[in-house]
Design an enzyme around this catalytic site. Structure first.
Site, short mmCIF file in Angstrom:
data_model
loop_
_atom_site.label_atom_id
_atom_site.label_comp_id
_atom_site.label_asym_id
_atom_site.label_seq_id
_atom_site.Cartn_x
_atom_site.Cartn_y
_atom_site.Cartn_z
N CYS A 186 -6.21 -2.70 -0.06
CA CYS A 186 -4.85 -2.57 -0.58
C CYS A 186 -4.30 -1.23 -0.08
O CYS A 186 -4.87 -0.19 -0.38
CB CYS A 186 -4.93 -2.61 -2.11
N CYS A 242 10.25 0.46 -11.31
CA CYS A 242 10.00 -0.69 -12.18
C CYS A 242 9.42 -0.18 -13.50
O CYS A 242 8.63 0.77 -13.51
CB CYS A 242 9.05 -1.69 -11.52
N CYS A 293 -3.93 -2.65 -9.95
CA CYS A 293 -2.51 -2.73 -9.59
C CYS A 293 -1.68 -1.90 -10.54
O CYS A 293 -1.84 -2.00 -11.75
CB CYS A 293 -1.96 -4.15 -9.76
N CYS A 307 7.66 5.93 -5.13
CA CYS A 307 8.53 4.77 -4.93
C CYS A 307 9.86 5.07 -5.60
O CYS A 307 9.92 5.67 -6.66
CB CYS A 307 7.89 3.52 -5.55
N GLU A 347 -3.04 6.51 -2.19
CA GLU A 347 -4.30 5.86 -2.47
C GLU A 347 -4.44 4.54 -1.72
O GLU A 347 -3.46 3.84 -1.48
CB GLU A 347 -4.43 5.63 -3.98
N CYS A 356 5.40 0.29 -13.96
CA CYS A 356 4.60 0.72 -12.81
C CYS A 356 4.43 2.23 -12.78
O CYS A 356 5.41 2.98 -12.84
CB CYS A 356 5.27 0.25 -11.52
N1 SAH Z 1 6.34 -2.34 -4.29
C1 SAH Z 1 5.72 -3.58 -4.06
C2 SAH Z 1 4.24 -3.50 -3.80
C3 SAH Z 1 3.40 -2.57 -4.61
S1 SAH Z 1 3.07 -2.99 -6.29
C4 SAH Z 1 6.00 -4.54 -5.20
O1 SAH Z 1 6.48 -4.10 -6.22
O2 SAH Z 1 5.75 -5.73 -5.02
C5 SAH Z 1 1.94 -4.37 -6.19
C6 SAH Z 1 2.00 -5.29 -7.42
O3 SAH Z 1 1.51 -4.62 -8.61
C7 SAH Z 1 3.42 -5.71 -7.75
O4 SAH Z 1 3.48 -7.09 -8.07
C8 SAH Z 1 3.73 -4.88 -8.96
O5 SAH Z 1 4.77 -5.42 -9.71
C9 SAH Z 1 2.41 -4.87 -9.68
N2 SAH Z 1 2.29 -3.85 -10.71
C10 SAH Z 1 2.93 -2.67 -10.78
N3 SAH Z 1 2.56 -1.99 -11.89
C11 SAH Z 1 1.65 -2.77 -12.52
C12 SAH Z 1 0.85 -2.59 -13.71
N4 SAH Z 1 0.94 -1.49 -14.44
N5 SAH Z 1 0.00 -3.58 -14.04
C13 SAH Z 1 -0.12 -4.68 -13.27
N6 SAH Z 1 0.59 -4.89 -12.14
C14 SAH Z 1 1.47 -3.94 -11.77
FE1 SF4 Z 2 7.83 0.48 -6.58
FE2 SF4 Z 2 6.00 0.04 -8.45
FE3 SF4 Z 2 8.29 -1.35 -8.47
FE4 SF4 Z 2 6.47 -1.84 -6.56
S1 SF4 Z 2 6.20 -2.17 -8.76
S2 SF4 Z 2 8.70 -1.57 -6.30
S3 SF4 Z 2 5.63 0.24 -6.25
S4 SF4 Z 2 8.08 0.89 -8.77
#
Ligand code: SAH
Ligand code: SF4
Length: 366
Positions: A108, A119, A342, A115, A95, A122
């Site tokens: 974005c 995390c 995000c 991934c 996306e 996420c």
């Molecule tokens: N992998 C990279 C970039 C993609 S995620 C990273 O983790 O930085 C982009 C941002 O969205 C990151 O700061 C991530 O922690 C945040 N993010 C992920 N899941 C989220 C959620 N459910 N709500 C709000 N932010 C989230």
């Molecule tokens: Fe991967 Fe999501 Fe963690 Fe970013 S926030 S490193 S996209 S698992």
């Protein structure tokens, strides 16, 4: 007849294009001309390239293609946020999201199908990982969005900023992210300033050092916790590169960065990382690295197990940081109704690591 496989010119930065042209016995300035046609003018085929000699166009047609991902979904939310679902192969779609704001427009982009880093909060992480995107698949998102959005009256492009904050961890795919970022800042490409291209990382330290050396653009770091015990749980890569190492990498990055600060992203999770004491603990981190904070209200998705902090809690948390002299912004939640915020980006990923969650591309809906 085409040689197999044809080179996708979309993914070649200036250096890559010049190398290809040298192999074809062509001058470097021809490579730059073609680059301009593809990225500045959005050309999709060689016949449009009117200032390129017919013979060269025929040569290119024989060995190369200009092939973006295929748009299989395109939705716009009430606030103008637009999300594309892009099929990159028979099994995966990623996306890209456009966020219009006063005076700027941010795209974005995704860097991986899924991934590996998982995390806790996420949705991309939850769906597992299939593969890295190629440079063509990454820059193809900008190429497609530019064509879809057109150019404003007055000649400015709708997209003024790009953030690598879509699906995936860009620092684990730098072989493709670096050429894509170079095209974004190349005057023959998209001509964005380095400050307007931001790579976001969960803290992959060796990647941060490599990016600093090869293509220093603005950097955002997903911090999300002020201590290792909590960060280990929320951002598992912290077990490999704990906060102390991460901060040292941020300080090294700043020596090359186009901005004189790192943006720390901090997702606001109710009752998990949003107390005043945790805000105060962040001040210790902020005293070591020049930084700004971007608070992201958690965006829920099914079975996430987390709740978003209340607006009042977010305000108080920000206040603790601001009182200490830090710059803090709170991200507005955008793209509601189309799951474009995000952490909600999921695309369709055939997960090789968790086969039970496999989703077939035939289920994709435009
Ligand atoms: N992998 C990279 C970039 C993609 S995620 C990273 O983790 O930085 C982009 C941002 O969205 C990151 O700061 C991530 O922690 C945040 N993010 C992920 N899941 C989220 C959620 N459910 N709500 C709000 N932010 C989230
Ligand atoms: Fe991967 Fe999501 Fe963690 Fe970013 S926030 S490193 S996209 S698992």
């Amino acid at each position: 007849m085409k040689t197999n496989p044809a080179t996708n010119l979309l993914g070649l930065d200036a250096q890559g294009m010049e190398k290809l042209f040298a192999r074809l016995g062509e001058k470097p300035f021809r490579a730059r001309q073609v680059l301009k046609w593809i990225h500045r003018r959005g050309a999709a085929d060689f016949s449009a390239m009117s200032d390129i000699a017919k013979e060269l166009r025929a040569k290119l047609t024989a060995v190369a293609v200009i092939e973006p991902p295929v748009v299989v979904g395109d939705g716009t939310a009430a606030d103008g946020t637009r999300k594309w679902l892009l099929k990159v192969d028979g099994a995966n779609a990623v996306e890209a999201v456009f966020i219009p704001e006063d005076g700027r427009g941010t795209l974005c982009v995704s860097s991986q199908a899924g991934c590996t880093l998982d995390c806790a909060f996420c949705s991309t992480g939850k769906q597992g990982f299939n593969r890295n995107l190629s440079a063509a698949e990454i820059i193809g998102q900008l190429w497609l969005a530019n064509r879809a959005l057109g150019i404003h009256a007055g000649g400015a492009r709708a997209i003024s900023n790009v953030v690598f904050m879509g699906m995936g961890e860009p620092m684990l795919n730098l072989d493709a992210v670096i050429p894509a970022a170079r095209l974004m800042i190349d005057d023959n490409g998209y001509g964005l300033s380095r400050r307007r291209v931001t790579v976001s990382t969960s803290g992959v330290v060796p990647g941060m050092d490599r990016l600093a050396g090869e293509c220093p653009v603005a950097l955002a770091v997903s911090l999300h916790a002020a201590d290792d015990a909590l960060r280990d749980r929320l951002v598992p890569i912290n077990r490999k590169y704990p906060i102390r190492q991460l901060l040292a990498a941020c300080i090294r990055y700043l020596e090359r960065a186009p901005r004189d600060f790192i943006t720390f992203e901090y997702v606001m999770l109710d009752g998990v990382n949003d107390s005043d004491a945790q805000a105060k603990a962040l001040l210790g981190i902020a005293s070591q690295v020049r930084c700004k904070f971007n608070l992201i209200p958690f965006n829920p998705f099914p079975d996430s197990g987390f709740k978003r902090s209340s607006p009042e809690r977010i305000r108080r948390f920000a206040e603790v940081l601001q009182r200490a002299g830090l710059t803090v912004t709170t991200r507005k939640t955008r793209g509601e109704g189309i799951d474009a915020a995000c952490g909600q980006l999921a695309g369709e990923v055939t997960d090789r690591t968790r086969r039970s969650r496999t989703v077939a591309i035939t289920e994709l809906r435009a």
